[in-house]
Motif scaffolding. Structure first.
Motif, short mmCIF file in Angstrom:
data_model
loop_
_atom_site.label_atom_id
_atom_site.label_comp_id
_atom_site.label_asym_id
_atom_site.label_seq_id
_atom_site.Cartn_x
_atom_site.Cartn_y
_atom_site.Cartn_z
N VAL A 82 0.47 -38.34 -47.27
CA VAL A 82 -0.93 -38.08 -46.92
C VAL A 82 -1.83 -38.62 -48.04
O VAL A 82 -1.69 -38.20 -49.21
CB VAL A 82 -1.20 -36.58 -46.72
N VAL A 83 -2.73 -39.54 -47.70
CA VAL A 83 -3.63 -40.16 -48.67
C VAL A 83 -5.07 -39.85 -48.25
O VAL A 83 -5.55 -40.37 -47.25
CB VAL A 83 -3.42 -41.68 -48.76
N GLU A 84 -5.75 -39.01 -49.01
CA GLU A 84 -7.09 -38.54 -48.64
C GLU A 84 -7.80 -38.06 -49.91
O GLU A 84 -7.25 -37.26 -50.66
CB GLU A 84 -6.98 -37.41 -47.62
N ASP A 85 -9.01 -38.55 -50.13
CA ASP A 85 -9.70 -38.21 -51.38
C ASP A 85 -10.40 -36.85 -51.33
O ASP A 85 -10.70 -36.27 -52.37
CB ASP A 85 -10.73 -39.30 -51.75
N GLU A 86 -10.66 -36.32 -50.12
CA GLU A 86 -11.27 -35.00 -50.03
C GLU A 86 -10.17 -33.94 -50.06
O GLU A 86 -9.37 -33.83 -49.12
CB GLU A 86 -12.07 -34.89 -48.74
N PRO A 87 -10.13 -33.15 -51.14
CA PRO A 87 -9.02 -32.20 -51.32
C PRO A 87 -8.83 -31.23 -50.16
O PRO A 87 -7.70 -30.96 -49.75
CB PRO A 87 -9.39 -31.47 -52.62
N TYR A 88 -9.94 -30.70 -49.63
CA TYR A 88 -9.79 -29.69 -48.57
C TYR A 88 -9.26 -30.32 -47.29
O TYR A 88 -8.53 -29.67 -46.53
CB TYR A 88 -11.13 -28.98 -48.32
N VAL A 89 -9.60 -31.58 -47.03
CA VAL A 89 -9.05 -32.27 -45.86
C VAL A 89 -7.57 -32.56 -46.07
O VAL A 89 -6.75 -32.33 -45.18
CB VAL A 89 -9.82 -33.58 -45.58
N VAL A 122 6.40 -33.51 -45.49
CA VAL A 122 5.47 -34.24 -46.35
C VAL A 122 6.16 -34.53 -47.68
O VAL A 122 6.53 -33.62 -48.42
CB VAL A 122 4.18 -33.44 -46.58
N VAL A 123 6.32 -35.81 -47.96
CA VAL A 123 7.05 -36.21 -49.16
C VAL A 123 6.11 -36.40 -50.34
O VAL A 123 6.54 -36.43 -51.49
CB VAL A 123 7.85 -37.50 -48.88
N GLY A 124 4.80 -36.55 -50.08
CA GLY A 124 3.87 -36.76 -51.18
C GLY A 124 2.42 -36.75 -50.72
O GLY A 124 2.12 -36.85 -49.52
N GLU A 125 1.51 -36.59 -51.70
CA GLU A 125 0.08 -36.64 -51.45
C GLU A 125 -0.56 -37.59 -52.46
O GLU A 125 -0.03 -37.80 -53.55
CB GLU A 125 -0.56 -35.26 -51.63
N ALA A 126 -1.72 -38.13 -52.09
CA ALA A 126 -2.45 -39.01 -53.00
C ALA A 126 -3.94 -38.86 -52.73
O ALA A 126 -4.36 -38.62 -51.60
CB ALA A 126 -2.02 -40.47 -52.80
N ALA A 127 -4.74 -39.00 -53.81
CA ALA A 127 -6.18 -38.77 -53.72
C ALA A 127 -6.99 -40.05 -53.61
O ALA A 127 -8.22 -40.00 -53.47
CB ALA A 127 -6.66 -37.95 -54.92
N ASN A 128 -6.34 -41.21 -53.68
CA ASN A 128 -7.05 -42.49 -53.53
C ASN A 128 -6.04 -43.57 -53.18
O ASN A 128 -4.83 -43.34 -53.18
CB ASN A 128 -7.83 -42.85 -54.80
N ILE A 170 -10.02 -43.99 -44.86
CA ILE A 170 -10.46 -45.35 -45.17
C ILE A 170 -11.30 -45.37 -46.44
O ILE A 170 -11.00 -46.07 -47.40
CB ILE A 170 -11.27 -45.94 -44.00
N ARG A 171 -12.37 -44.59 -46.47
CA ARG A 171 -13.30 -44.59 -47.60
C ARG A 171 -12.75 -43.73 -48.72
O ARG A 171 -12.76 -42.51 -48.65
CB ARG A 171 -14.65 -44.07 -47.16
N MET A 172 -12.23 -44.37 -49.77
CA MET A 172 -11.68 -43.66 -50.92
C MET A 172 -12.03 -44.41 -52.20
O MET A 172 -12.24 -45.63 -52.17
CB MET A 172 -10.16 -43.52 -50.80
N PRO A 173 -12.10 -43.71 -53.33
CA PRO A 173 -12.38 -44.39 -54.60
C PRO A 173 -11.21 -45.25 -55.07
O PRO A 173 -10.09 -45.08 -54.60
CB PRO A 173 -12.64 -43.23 -55.56
N GLU A 205 -7.50 -51.84 -47.95
CA GLU A 205 -6.91 -52.64 -49.03
C GLU A 205 -5.53 -52.12 -49.38
O GLU A 205 -4.61 -52.90 -49.63
CB GLU A 205 -7.82 -52.61 -50.26
N MET A 206 -5.37 -50.80 -49.39
CA MET A 206 -4.05 -50.22 -49.67
C MET A 206 -3.04 -50.69 -48.63
O MET A 206 -1.93 -51.11 -48.97
CB MET A 206 -4.14 -48.69 -49.66
N LEU A 207 -3.42 -50.64 -47.35
CA LEU A 207 -2.52 -51.06 -46.29
C LEU A 207 -2.19 -52.54 -46.40
O LEU A 207 -1.03 -52.95 -46.24
CB LEU A 207 -3.15 -50.75 -44.93
N LYS A 208 -3.20 -53.35 -46.71
CA LYS A 208 -2.98 -54.78 -46.87
C LYS A 208 -1.95 -55.05 -47.96
O LYS A 208 -1.01 -55.84 -47.78
CB LYS A 208 -4.30 -55.48 -47.21
#
Length: 250
Positions: free
Chosen positions: A6-13, A30-36, A56-59, A65-68
């Motif tokens: 799960v890759v999401e910059d908003e912690p609560y989401v 869930v094997v891992g989480e990432a904030a950007n 999509i919108r992350m710092p 770009e990550m997917l690319k």
């Protein structure tokens, strides 16, 4: 079980996705989480997840770009894009890099689970010789009512209950059996029990690939008390008996 990142910059989401979904019922963890995007890129290469859920919108690095970069690195993970309505056109760029699906935020209960179910079915259908003879659980395109979405999620979480049926599914959705049967068939092309049987057989196929597992154990794990009836349904849907399927997987 399928590995999910799960890759999401908003912690609560992010924490909401990790904690609110019954991943075990979906045969995932869930094997891992990432904030950007940068953290997501590194985590994807490290954990090799089957499924990546990303905003999509992350710092630092956005989801596109990550997917690319992941595709350039040879990553073949199924990717679910989370996007706000204002970024919808931008999100379409993700399809060029093989995104499996996208969800508009805020998404509703059951929507993420249904996408996971569809991906799980596709992945299972690609594996094994006999699996090729069983189509993935392909649902009709288009919006699904909340009752159908709730029913799909309920089946994913309760397929191993021998007593699950139209009555319990309708009760969970809070509508009559007749109305649920009507809209479910209209929106999915399956009757409720056809979809439940197909779903159970997809799970059974995955379990049977472990040749150490007994057929009666698989029958119990997918909600059948009668092994003979399970074997009959398996042959009807898959085209071979459970033992024949297991022999092909050796």
């Amino acid at each position: 079980m399928l590995k999910v990142l799960v890759v999401e910059d908003e912690p609560y989401v992010r924490r909401g996705i990790v904690l609110s979904v019954d991943w075990t019922a979906l045969d995932c963890f869930v094997v891992g989480e990432a904030a950007n995007g940068e953290e997501g890129y590194d985590a994807a290469l490290k954990f090799q997840p089957n499924i990546i859920i990303t905003d999509i919108r992350m710092p630092k690095m956005d989801g596109i770009e990550m997917l690319k970069r992941l595709r350039e690195a040879g990553c073949k993970s199924e990717v679910i894009i989370l996007t706000a309505y204002s970024d919808f056109e931008y999100a379409k760029n993700a399809l060029h890099y093989g995104a499996a699906d996208y969800l508009l935020k805020p998404f509703h209960d059951g929507e993420l689970e249904q996408v996971i179910v569809s991906i799980h079915s596709r992945l299972m259908a690609r594996q094994g010789n006999a699996a090729e003879s069983l189509p993935a659980l392909q649902l009709k395109k288009g919006d699904k009512s909340k009752y159908v979405m709730e029913s799909l999620a309920y089946i994913a979480g309760h397929y191993n209950d021998p007593d699950i049926g139209v009555g319990s599914i309708a009760a969970n959705a809070g509508i009559s059996e007749g109305y649920l049967c009507h809209i479910f068939k209209k929106e999915t092309n399956y009757t409720l029990m056809e979809y439940l049987s197909q779903y159970r057989m997809h799970v059974a196929m995955q379990l049977l690939r472990d040749c150490r597992v007994k057929i009666y154990e698989v029958a119990e794990q997918v909600g059948y008390r009668d092994i003979a009836y399970f074997s009959s349904m398996f042959r009807k849907i898959v085209g071979v008996t459970p033992s024949e399927y297991q022999d092909r997987c050796k």
